[in-house]
Design a protein around this motif. Structure first.
Motif, short mmCIF file in Angstrom:
data_model
loop_
_atom_site.label_atom_id
_atom_site.label_comp_id
_atom_site.label_asym_id
_atom_site.label_seq_id
_atom_site.Cartn_x
_atom_site.Cartn_y
_atom_site.Cartn_z
N LYS A 37 0.72 -1.20 -0.05
CA LYS A 37 -0.09 0.07 -0.04
C LYS A 37 0.90 1.31 -0.04
O LYS A 37 0.69 2.05 -0.60
CB LYS A 37 -0.70 0.05 1.28
N PHE A 38 2.08 1.24 0.79
CA PHE A 38 2.80 2.52 0.93
C PHE A 38 3.98 2.19 -0.13
O PHE A 38 4.65 3.09 -0.38
CB PHE A 38 3.57 2.66 2.21
N GLY A 39 4.21 1.11 -0.71
CA GLY A 39 5.34 0.91 -1.71
C GLY A 39 6.65 0.64 -0.95
O GLY A 39 7.61 1.24 -1.69
N GLU A 40 6.80 0.60 0.26
CA GLU A 40 7.89 0.53 0.89
C GLU A 40 7.94 -0.60 1.78
O GLU A 40 6.93 -1.01 2.34
CB GLU A 40 8.29 1.96 1.64
N PRO A 41 9.04 -1.28 2.13
CA PRO A 41 9.37 -2.28 3.17
C PRO A 41 9.18 -1.94 4.57
O PRO A 41 10.27 -2.10 5.53
CB PRO A 41 10.68 -2.97 2.81
N ILE A 42 8.22 -1.24 5.00
CA ILE A 42 8.31 -0.70 6.48
C ILE A 42 8.17 -1.69 7.48
O ILE A 42 8.50 -1.40 8.68
CB ILE A 42 6.93 0.17 6.56
N LYS A 78 -2.25 9.29 4.79
CA LYS A 78 -1.48 8.15 4.52
C LYS A 78 -0.07 8.37 4.99
O LYS A 78 0.52 7.19 5.44
CB LYS A 78 -1.29 7.94 2.85
N GLU A 79 0.26 9.48 5.22
CA GLU A 79 1.82 9.69 5.84
C GLU A 79 1.63 9.44 7.37
O GLU A 79 2.60 8.81 7.82
CB GLU A 79 2.19 10.92 5.33
N LYS A 80 0.55 9.68 7.79
CA LYS A 80 0.66 9.36 9.18
C LYS A 80 0.31 8.14 9.45
O LYS A 80 0.80 7.25 10.46
CB LYS A 80 -0.80 10.19 10.05
N GLN A 81 -0.51 7.26 8.67
CA GLN A 81 -0.44 5.85 8.88
C GLN A 81 0.84 5.14 8.57
O GLN A 81 0.98 4.12 9.29
CB GLN A 81 -1.65 5.34 7.88
N LYS A 82 1.60 5.57 7.64
CA LYS A 82 2.92 4.93 7.52
C LYS A 82 3.71 4.92 8.75
O LYS A 82 4.21 4.12 8.98
CB LYS A 82 3.53 5.73 6.27
N ALA A 83 3.64 6.20 9.17
CA ALA A 83 4.45 6.52 10.55
C ALA A 83 3.84 5.57 11.88
O ALA A 83 4.83 5.04 12.45
CB ALA A 83 4.44 7.90 11.09
N LYS A 84 2.60 5.32 12.00
CA LYS A 84 2.09 4.35 12.90
C LYS A 84 2.48 2.93 12.62
O LYS A 84 2.74 2.23 13.62
CB LYS A 84 0.52 4.54 12.91
N TYR A 85 2.46 2.46 11.43
CA TYR A 85 2.77 1.14 11.02
C TYR A 85 4.29 1.05 11.09
O TYR A 85 4.65 -0.02 11.61
CB TYR A 85 2.40 0.75 9.62
N THR A 86 4.86 2.04 10.84
CA THR A 86 6.49 1.61 11.03
C THR A 86 7.04 1.59 12.34
O THR A 86 7.69 0.95 12.77
CB THR A 86 7.17 3.10 10.31
N TYR A 87 6.29 2.21 13.06
CA TYR A 87 6.84 2.19 14.59
C TYR A 87 5.72 1.26 15.80
O TYR A 87 6.33 1.17 16.52
CB TYR A 87 6.99 3.72 15.08
N GLY A 88 4.99 0.88 14.89
CA GLY A 88 3.85 -0.03 15.48
C GLY A 88 3.14 0.61 16.82
O GLY A 88 3.22 -0.22 17.96
N ILE A 89 2.50 1.50 16.42
CA ILE A 89 1.78 2.06 17.60
C ILE A 89 0.45 2.35 16.97
O ILE A 89 0.15 2.45 15.93
CB ILE A 89 2.44 3.45 18.27
N LEU A 90 -0.49 2.58 18.03
CA LEU A 90 -1.85 2.82 17.76
C LEU A 90 -2.40 4.49 17.74
O LEU A 90 -1.55 5.13 18.18
CB LEU A 90 -3.00 1.88 18.48
N ASN A 116 11.67 6.88 6.05
CA ASN A 116 11.39 7.93 4.96
C ASN A 116 9.76 8.27 5.33
O ASN A 116 8.64 7.77 4.67
CB ASN A 116 11.26 7.09 3.67
N ILE A 117 9.85 9.32 6.07
CA ILE A 117 8.41 9.74 6.55
C ILE A 117 8.60 11.37 6.43
O ILE A 117 9.52 11.91 6.89
CB ILE A 117 8.46 9.43 7.98
N LYS A 118 7.67 11.75 5.80
CA LYS A 118 7.56 13.44 5.38
C LYS A 118 6.69 13.77 6.77
O LYS A 118 5.25 13.96 6.67
CB LYS A 118 6.64 13.45 4.27
N GLU A 119 7.23 14.13 7.64
CA GLU A 119 6.67 14.54 8.95
C GLU A 119 6.00 15.89 9.17
O GLU A 119 4.94 16.07 9.81
CB GLU A 119 7.71 14.86 10.17
N GLN A 120 6.27 16.65 8.11
CA GLN A 120 5.45 17.90 7.91
C GLN A 120 3.76 17.71 7.47
O GLN A 120 3.07 18.50 7.87
CB GLN A 120 6.14 18.81 6.89
N LEU A 121 3.71 16.71 6.68
CA LEU A 121 2.35 16.30 6.21
C LEU A 121 1.50 15.91 7.46
O LEU A 121 0.44 16.09 7.44
CB LEU A 121 2.45 15.13 5.08
#
Length: 202
Positions: free
Chosen positions: A14-19, A53-65, A190-195
């Motif tokens: 979905k994110f196109g990255e091996p998160i 989508k960027e927020k979801q990527k960060a959540k999945y990457t670090y494994g938090i709800l 690879n997270i665009k935190e400003q978004l």
């Protein structure tokens, strides 16, 4: 606490990255899941959709709800410095993340399990809270009885530890030191935190 236990490859596609780490399926199918994934015939995302989508990527990457993530953002907003960068620094300062960064576990979920199962110590005291926020100078070590654990030795021998400027590793003692919170350019994700900041600012 509840964790995402669904299909990880689907999320990574979905994110196109091996998160979640190296993924052979993702290498073969580097396009979104679903019937329109390969053709690219998907509806154009709105600004809100891109930020979400960027927020979801960060959540999945670090494994938090969601609630934990929201609380971290509030903490970052109330802190000095650039909110987005502080948010990533707080995520990187979590105990489970540092255990992963030190190479004691092959993934963040594996690192979280080591912490919750009481294999990890901070400054000589057992800590079983994955979200525990480390402070500069904290010593992270493996409990004496756990040093022979196969999962830890396998992770260390597979050379998963990359040297990070904000961490110090002592292989002989099987311990690491959290020197300081990392600068943004030192964080490899690879997270665009400003978004994310823009999303919460609405």
């Amino acid at each position: 606490m509840a964790r995402y236990r669904g299909p990880k490859t689907k999320i990574a596609r979905k994110f196109g990255e091996p998160i979640f780490g190296p993924d052979k399926v993702l290498e073969k199918k580097n396009y979104p899941p679903g019937m329109h994934g390969q053709s690219g015939r998907r509806r154009k995302k709105s600004e809100y959709g891109i930020q979400l989508k960027e927020k979801q990527k960060a959540k999945y990457t670090y494994g938090i709800l969601e609630k934990q993530f929201s609380n971290l953002f509030k903490k970052a907003s109330a802190s000095k410095g650039v909110t987005g960068e502080v948010l990533l620094q707080l995520l990187e300062s979590r105990l489970d993340n540092v255990v992963f960064r030190l190479g004691l576990a092959a993934s963040r979920p594996a690192a979280r399990q080591l912490v919750t199962h009481k294999h990890i110590m901070v400054n000589g005291e057992l800590v079983n809270i994955p979200s525990y926020q480390l402070r500069p100078g904290d010593i992270i070590s493996v409990r004496e009885k756990s040093k022979s654990l196969e999962v830890i030795s396998d992770s260390l021998t597979s050379h998963r530890y990359n040297k990070y400027a904000w961490l110090e590793w002592d292989g002989a003692q099987m311990s690491g030191k959290f020197l300081n919170r990392p600068e943004r350019e030192e964080i490899p994700e690879n997270i665009k935190e400003q978004l994310i900041v823009e999303l919460y600012s609405k």
